[in-house]
Design an enzyme around this catalytic site. Structure first.
Site, PDB file in Angstrom:
ATOM      1  CB  THR A 154      -0.940  -0.035   1.214  1.00  0.00           C
ATOM      2  OG1 THR A 154      -1.596  -1.296   1.215  1.00  0.00           O
ATOM      3  CG2 THR A 154      -1.971   1.070   1.160  1.00  0.00           C
ATOM      4  CG  ASN A 196       0.322  -3.544   7.729  1.00  0.00           C
ATOM      5  OD1 ASN A 196       0.623  -2.535   8.368  1.00  0.00           O
ATOM      6  ND2 ASN A 196       0.090  -3.523   6.434  1.00  0.00           N
ATOM      7  CB  SER A 199      -3.459  -5.204   7.509  1.00  0.00           C
ATOM      8  OG  SER A 199      -3.507  -6.234   6.587  1.00  0.00           O
ATOM      9  CB  SER A 200      -4.994  -3.285   2.231  1.00  0.00           C
ATOM     10  OG  SER A 200      -3.903  -2.408   2.303  1.00  0.00           O
ATOM     11  N   GLY A 429      -0.532 -10.975  -1.537  1.00  0.00           N
ATOM     12  CA  GLY A 429       0.366 -11.971  -2.138  1.00  0.00           C
ATOM     13  C   GLY A 429      -0.082 -13.374  -1.782  1.00  0.00           C
TER      14      GLY A 429
HETATM   15  N1  LIG Z   1       8.778   2.646   1.823  1.00  0.00           N
HETATM   16  C1  LIG Z   1       8.479   2.640   3.113  1.00  0.00           C
HETATM   17  N2  LIG Z   1       9.079   3.518   3.932  1.00  0.00           N
HETATM   18  C2  LIG Z   1       8.796   3.510   5.239  1.00  0.00           C
HETATM   19  N3  LIG Z   1       7.940   2.662   5.825  1.00  0.00           N
HETATM   20  C3  LIG Z   1       7.296   1.781   5.060  1.00  0.00           C
HETATM   21  C4  LIG Z   1       7.551   1.715   3.675  1.00  0.00           C
HETATM   22  N4  LIG Z   1       6.777   0.726   3.182  1.00  0.00           N
HETATM   23  C5  LIG Z   1       6.089   0.209   4.224  1.00  0.00           C
HETATM   24  N5  LIG Z   1       6.399   0.833   5.358  1.00  0.00           N
HETATM   25  C6  LIG Z   1       5.871   0.543   6.705  1.00  0.00           C
HETATM   26  O1  LIG Z   1       5.302  -0.734   6.711  1.00  0.00           O
HETATM   27  C7  LIG Z   1       3.947  -0.677   7.101  1.00  0.00           C
HETATM   28  C8  LIG Z   1       3.145  -1.655   6.292  1.00  0.00           C
HETATM   29  O2  LIG Z   1       3.083  -1.251   4.964  1.00  0.00           O
HETATM   30  P1  LIG Z   1       1.814  -1.449   4.050  1.00  0.00           P
HETATM   31  O3  LIG Z   1       0.575  -1.093   4.753  1.00  0.00           O
HETATM   32  O4  LIG Z   1       2.098  -0.819   2.758  1.00  0.00           O
HETATM   33  O5  LIG Z   1       1.860  -3.007   3.905  1.00  0.00           O
HETATM   34  P2  LIG Z   1       0.973  -3.889   2.903  1.00  0.00           P
HETATM   35  O6  LIG Z   1       1.919  -4.680   2.086  1.00  0.00           O
HETATM   36  O7  LIG Z   1       0.020  -3.037   2.213  1.00  0.00           O
HETATM   37  O8  LIG Z   1       0.280  -4.859   3.918  1.00  0.00           O
HETATM   38  P3  LIG Z   1      -1.196  -5.447   3.808  1.00  0.00           P
HETATM   39  O9  LIG Z   1      -1.103  -6.558   2.852  1.00  0.00           O
HETATM   40  O10 LIG Z   1      -1.425  -5.904   5.209  1.00  0.00           O
HETATM   41  O11 LIG Z   1      -2.019  -4.341   3.400  1.00  0.00           O
HETATM   42  C9  LIG Z   1       3.547   0.757   6.847  1.00  0.00           C
HETATM   43  O12 LIG Z   1       2.520   1.124   7.725  1.00  0.00           O
HETATM   44  C10 LIG Z   1       4.821   1.520   7.117  1.00  0.00           C
HETATM   45  O13 LIG Z   1       4.920   1.724   8.488  1.00  0.00           O
HETATM   46 MG   LIG Z   2      -1.910  -2.783   2.198  1.00  0.00          MG
END
Ligand SMILES: Nc1ncnc2c1ncn2[C@@H]1O[C@H](COP(=O)(O)OP(=O)(O)OP(=O)(O)O)[C@@H](O)[C@H]1O
Ligand SMILES: [Mg+2]
Length: 1125
Positions: A154, A196, A199-200, A429
């Site tokens: 996300t 997370n 988490s989406s 994933g």
């Molecule tokens: N590029 C980045 N820089 C800093 N922090 C990050 C970065 N990417 C992710 N994070 C951290 O990791 C956390 C989880 O990221 P994110 O919500 O994008 O995960 P996701 O892959 O979408 O998970 P889900 O499948 O549960 O949605 C974010 O809230 C943030 O704190």
């Molecule tokens: Mg997400």
């Protein structure tokens, strides 16, 4: 280093050799652990490819193109905060779990309009390439972002969106709306999970539309499979969707009161996970954001309020309480009348009783009759939850549609040709939990599709490259997941269709479904049937591994339909909003609803749509990797990462590449890297025919017939070619290195040697100089000493010779003198002896004669007596009487003799003593005052006779002799000495001298007052005065005149002023000078009175001068004595 633990996700780890000792090797691995490798375990280690040592930006370049190599590359880059890495066209992003300073506007500017590889890997590079490819190629682009929950999908999606908004940048309203869609979607579709915090819980595909100028024109959001069960159930430490908590925190009290809401902890649906807050999230602030985003996206206040009402209704529904009942032997239940029920009903704008009925009974239509059957408590709870999930699911769909309504502009006919889009797919994933259900099947099905898409894309890329380079690629084979996909959803009687069929079959159950699956697919290699009849799991061999699915609840989940009673209830509602979101359901009849598409078929359809959309796009892949489960920065869990790498399908790229020519170099790279293998080959920039050079090198090293190919711009090699080339290169470079080292070391050592030698020479010079100087000094001293010694010896010898001679001379002289003196003395002694013996003999003779005379006299007297007595008496008697008297007289005589003898003896003894005393005195040291006393003592006694004053002082021995002579004279009185020895001393007498020379009536006696005139006659008046002064000094010296005052003052200090000094002072310098002059002027008789007084010499000129000198000597002597004292 492969530790061969046999664990599924354990891969070899990078290590550095630290020590090589007695066959054993000590290595330190990438995690800092030390290992000892014994020779028998040598197979555990294998040299690392040079590209793996410091890591590469594109992992396709890795020589170790395997999981271990990729993992190590990611690890070493991650440690340097380099979270992005390419694997060909895939971007691997490792979640940093910290805010890195790499997303600034400056970075956006840096990455704008750059080719991939031109700048370090970055999500912006992908976004930039999407954007410019879209414009350049006039082709839709898509970006598939995948990864585990919490891997950063996300966040990556948002970053791409931001980048696109920034570079397409008009800051338009629509752009703002597209950006603002995210907070709303996240509020309703994201929740805190243990993996997370944001988490989406749904998949989404955002299609961003650009106009021909490249500005954002609109967007369309597609959502997939929202996790509706979360509304009713949350695991420990997890939350419901954010929107509930935000609402409870952010709403005003008044609004909350209207909705009958309290705190989050008051609601079963929110407090189930025992976690109502989330660290780092401010729910009230988020609520404000959601409200403002909703405004931007044209949500009206009424809609907003209606949404809130539905959300509140859901919360109240969750708090409904049930009581179990039994009617007609049937399990039934009742909803307890409660405020929650009333509020829920009022919010849904339905009758509470209807709600109660709807939730506790079910209406079944059989043969045209409507029958209502009660529901057991368990069923009733399921119905309620289904209702709630139904409301939330539809609400979410409505919201997405609402957002789309705001941001999506359907393409107008004429514009269609020029509108382009970039799609961002943020989708869950591959999932493999301990218990996997229907949702996981759908998700993994989607991932199989994406994998297929990905593999084909990668293969296509490969194919394209080979074609482009004119490489023969016929023989390249690769395995894709088509079989698995066929089994799941493509071929007839696939798993999805079987599940669907069973879902629609009235008597279908999960068990019958599993049975059908087994009978249909048990022979398929990708299907793993349950081990026995009791097991409810089946397995599928997915591209990322085997996943076992639990079939319980499959059909129910798949049907995803709401019971007619609930639809009826909604239909009866006065709330237009709820009716609107249930519109489709309400519109359908009961029968149509039954035949309505199942969840799986819906999902399949949307997936097909998605795949179709993607297939016409040029895709980019972003693989997000979660480095650890603890959301901690700088923590790299190797096993977790290996698992994700496998699931990411990245290995497929590698496999495809390996199947063909995994190693490829551009001609420039190849020539520059391997020209060392062919002596004389110039660097690439100096080459005309690079291709030819490459070919020559390859032929020389690899052989002509081997399976390597040369394209238009690149050379294509197999792994073993690269290895061979690398080994050869290593050897060649090592040789060159050794040569360079040899030369450099030689040069270094030589210059060092020269420096040292110069230094040594310098030191030697100085040292030798110093030594020579030292030796010279020592020798010089030695020589000087030798000289001195020699000279001294010479002098010594001369001296001794001279001395010996002098001594000999002296001895001879002395001998002579002594002999002379001896002879003289002998003569004198003999004379003295003769005289003395004569004298003794005469004395003895005199005495004997006297005795004889006395005896004769006595005899005569006896005879006369006898004679006389005879007259008186008889002769005899007279004789006797005379004899008697005679005897008396004899005795008298004898006594007298004896007395005289005693006297003589006494006299002799006294003389002897006197002599001894004199001898002793002569040996005693000279005392100044005594000497003066001795010298002038004779003056003290006026009565003393001349020549009887005692011993004469030094220098006056002649006078002594005279004295002795006088004594001799005394002796002579008794014993006259021979005539010729006698001297006339009368002229030396003081009295005679005074009478002869002294003026006036002055005698030789000392007077105690000053003289009126000098004793002697002086013509010069000065001399006269001096003489008088000398006399005064003598008087003072003798103490007869007082000392002048200054003298007393001077002498007071205890300072002894020498007599002669006083004399000089009294006389004055002038007088002394004159005296000297007088001395010099020979023949002049001007002697000072004192000297004349002291010297007692006659007026003879010669004598006077001699005595004056004597007196001067005396002065000097006394001065010396003074100084020495
Ligand atoms: N590029 C980045 N820089 C800093 N922090 C990050 C970065 N990417 C992710 N994070 C951290 O990791 C956390 C989880 O990221 P994110 O919500 O994008 O995960 P996701 O892959 O979408 O998970 P889900 O499948 O549960 O949605 C974010 O809230 C943030 O704190
Ligand atoms: Mg997400």
């Amino acid at each position: 280093m492969d530790l061969k633990t046999g664990r599924e996700f354990d891969v070899p780890i990078g290590a550095v050799v630290k020590l090589c000792d007695s066959g054993q090797i000590q290595v330190v691995d990438d995690e800092g652990n030390e290992h000892w490798i014994s020779p028998q375990n040598a197979s555990h280690i294998k040299p690392m490819h040079p590209t793996s040592i410091h890591g590469v930006e594109d992992m396709i370049r890795l020589g170790d193109l395997n999981e271990a190599g990729i993992l190590r590359n990611l690890l070493i880059r991650y440690r340097e905060h380099l979270i992005y890495t390419y694997t060909g066209s895939i971007l691997v992003a490792v979640n940093p779990y910290q805010l890195l300073p790499i997303y600034s506007p400056e970075q956006i500017r840096l990455y704008t309009n750059k080719k991939i590889g031109e700048m370090p890997p970055h999500i912006f590079a992908i976004a930039d390439n999407c954007y410019f490819n879209m414009q350049r190629n006039n082709k839709d682009q898509c970006c598939i972002i995948s990864g585990e929950s919490g891997a950063g999908k996300t966040e990556s999606t948002k970053l791409i969106l931001q980048f696109l908004a920034a570079i397409s940048g008009q800051h338009s309203w629509i752009e703002q709306q597209v950006l603002e869609a995210n907070p709303i979607l996240e509020a309703f579709g994201n929740a805190k999970t243990i993996r997370n915090d944001n988490s989406s819980r749904f998949g989404k595909y955002i299609d961003i539309h650009f106009n021909k100028r490249g500005a954002i024109e609109g967007a369309k959001i597609e959502q997939y499979l929202l996790e509706k069960s979360r509304v009713c159930r949350q695991a420990q430490d997890e939350r419901n969707y954010h929107v509930f908590y935000c609402m409870l925190r952010g709403m005003t009290l008044e609004q909350k009161k209207k909705l009958g809401l309290g705190k989050a902890t008051d609601y079963n649906y929110l407090a189930m996970g025992n976690c109502t807050t989330c660290d780092g999230r401010d729910d009230s602030k988020e609520y404000a954001n959601i409200r403002s985003a909703m405004k931007v996206l044209m949500f009206t206040d009424t809609e907003n309020w209606e949404i809130s009402k539905l959300l509140a209704a859901i919360l109240h529904m969750g708090n409904l309480q049930y009581e179990a009942r039994t009617y007609d032997n049937l399990d039934a239940c009742e909803v307890v009348q409660s405020a929650s029920l009333i509020t829920a009903a009022s919010l849904l704008e339905v009758e509470p009783q209807d709600v109660m009925n709807c939730l506790t009974s079910r209406t079944i239509i059989t043969r045209g009759e409507t029958v209502s059957t009660p529901l057991s408590m368990e069923q009733a709870l399921d119905v309620r939850d289904a209702f709630v999930k139904g409301i939330y699911g539809r609400l979410f769909v409505w919201i997405v549609e609402k957002i789309n309504a705001a941001i999506y502009r359907p393409p107008s006919q004429e514009l269609k040709s020029i509108r382009r889009s970039i799609g961002l797919l943020d989708i869950f994933g591959f999932e493999n939990f301990t218990v996997n259900s229907f949702e996981q099947l759908c998700i993994n099905f989607a991932n199989e599709n994406l994998q297929q898409f990905f593999v084909r894309h990668v293969f296509k890329l490969e194919q394209e490259e080979y074609n482009l380079e004119n490489i023969n690629w016929q023989h390249i084979e690769f395995t894709d997941n088509q079989d698995a996909l066929d089994m799941i959803a493509i071929k007839p009687m696939n798993i999805i269709s079987l599940i669907d069929e069973e879902s629609k079959f009235p008597k279908g159950t999960d068990a019958t479904m599993l049975h059908k699956l087994n009978s249909q697919h048990k022979l398929n290699t990708n299907y793993i049937p349950p081990k026995n009849n009791y097991e409810t799991q089946f397995g599928i061999n997915h591209f990322a591994g085997i996943v076992y699915y639990e079939t319980k609840g499959f059909l129910e989940k798949n049907r995803d339909t709401l019971h007619g009673d609930i639809i009826q209830l909604v239909h009866s509602s006065k709330n237009k909003f709820i009716k609107q979101i249930f519109q489709a359901d309400v519109a359908m009849g009961a029968e149509t609803r039954k035949r309505s598409p199942t969840l799986s078929s819906q999902f399949k359809r949307s997936l097909e749509l998605l795949m179709r959309t993607l297939s016409v796009c040029q895709p980019f892949f972003v693989r997000c990797i979660k480095p650890n489960e603890y959301k901690k920065p700088m923590l790299f869990d190797r096993e977790l990462c290996v698992r994700q790498l496998r699931y990411s399908g990245m290995m497929e790229t590698i496999r495809i590449r390996r199947a063909g020519y995994p190693i490829r170099y551009t001609f420039v790279e190849f020539v520059d890297r391997y020209r060392v293998l062919m002596p004389g080959v110039k660097p690439a920039y100096k080459q005309g025919d690079l291709r030819g050079t490459c070919q020559r090198i390859a032929e020389a090293v690899l052989g002509k017939d081997d399976d390597w190919q040369i394209g238009k711009t690149k050379i294509f090699l197999k792994d073993h070619h690269d290895m061979l080339l690398e080994i050869e290169r290593d050897k060649a470079i090592t040789d060159k290195v050794i040569l360079i080292q040899k030369v450099v070391r030689g040069f270094k050592d030589r210059s060092n040697f020269l420096k040292v030698r110069n230094s040594v020479l310098m030191i030697q010079r100085y040292w030798r100089g110093h030594n020579c100087r030292k030796n010279y000094g020592a020798m010089r001293i030695g020589f000087l000493r030798l000289q001195a010694l020699y000279r001294s010896r010479k002098l010594h010898k001369q001296y001794h010779m001279a001395r010996r001679r002098i001594i000999e001379f002296q001895a001879r002289c002395r001998g002579y003198l002594v002999r002379r003196a001896f002879r003289h003395r002998l003569w004198a002694v003999l004379t003295v002896q003769a005289y003395a013996r004569g004298m003794i003999a005469r004395r003895l003779y005199k005495r004997l004669r006297g005795e004889y005379h006395r005896r004769l006299e006595a005899e005569k007297l006896r005879l006369a007596e006898e004679e006389r007595l005879r007259k008186e008496m008889s002769a005899k008697k007279a004789k006797e009487e005379a004899e008697k008297k005679h005897q008396v007289r004899l005795a008298q005589l004898a006594r007298e003799d004896a007395e005289r003898e005693v006297k003589e003896k006494e006299e002799a003894r006294r003389k002897k003593e006197l002599l001894e005393k004199m001898e002793k005195a002569r040996n005693e040291p000279v005392n100044d005052s005594e000497m003066v006393d001795k010298m002038f003592g004779f003056l003290g006694t006026t009565s003393s006779l001349p020549g009887q004053e005692g011993q004469a002082p030094n220098g006056f021995e002649d006078l002594e002799q005279a004295q002795k002579e006088l004594e001799e004279e005394d002796l002579d009185a008794a014993l006259p000495l021979p005539e010729e020895e006698e001297e006339d001393l009368s002229e030396y007498k003081f009295a005679k001298f005074a009478a002869t020379y002294f003026q006036g009536t002055t005698t030789h006696t000392y007077i105690r007052r000053p003289l009126k005139q000098p004793l002697l006659y002086h013509e010069d008046e000065g001399d006269q005065l001096a003489a008088l002064a000398v006399w005064i000094t003598i008087l003072r010296f003798m103490g007869d005149l007082p000392e002048p005052k200054y003298h007393t003052a001077m002498s007071d200090g205890g300072e002894k002023i020498p007599v002669m000094t006083k004399i000089y002072e009294t006389l004055g310098k002038k007088t002394y000078k004159k005296e000297l002059q007088a001395l010099q002027g020979e023949g002049e008789v001007t002697a000072a009175a004192v000297k004349e007084t002291l010297t007692h010499i006659d007026g003879h000129k010669k004598n006077s001068v001699r005595h004056k000198l004597v007196s001067l000597t005396l002065k000097k002597k006394s001065k010396l004595t003074e100084e020495t004292t």
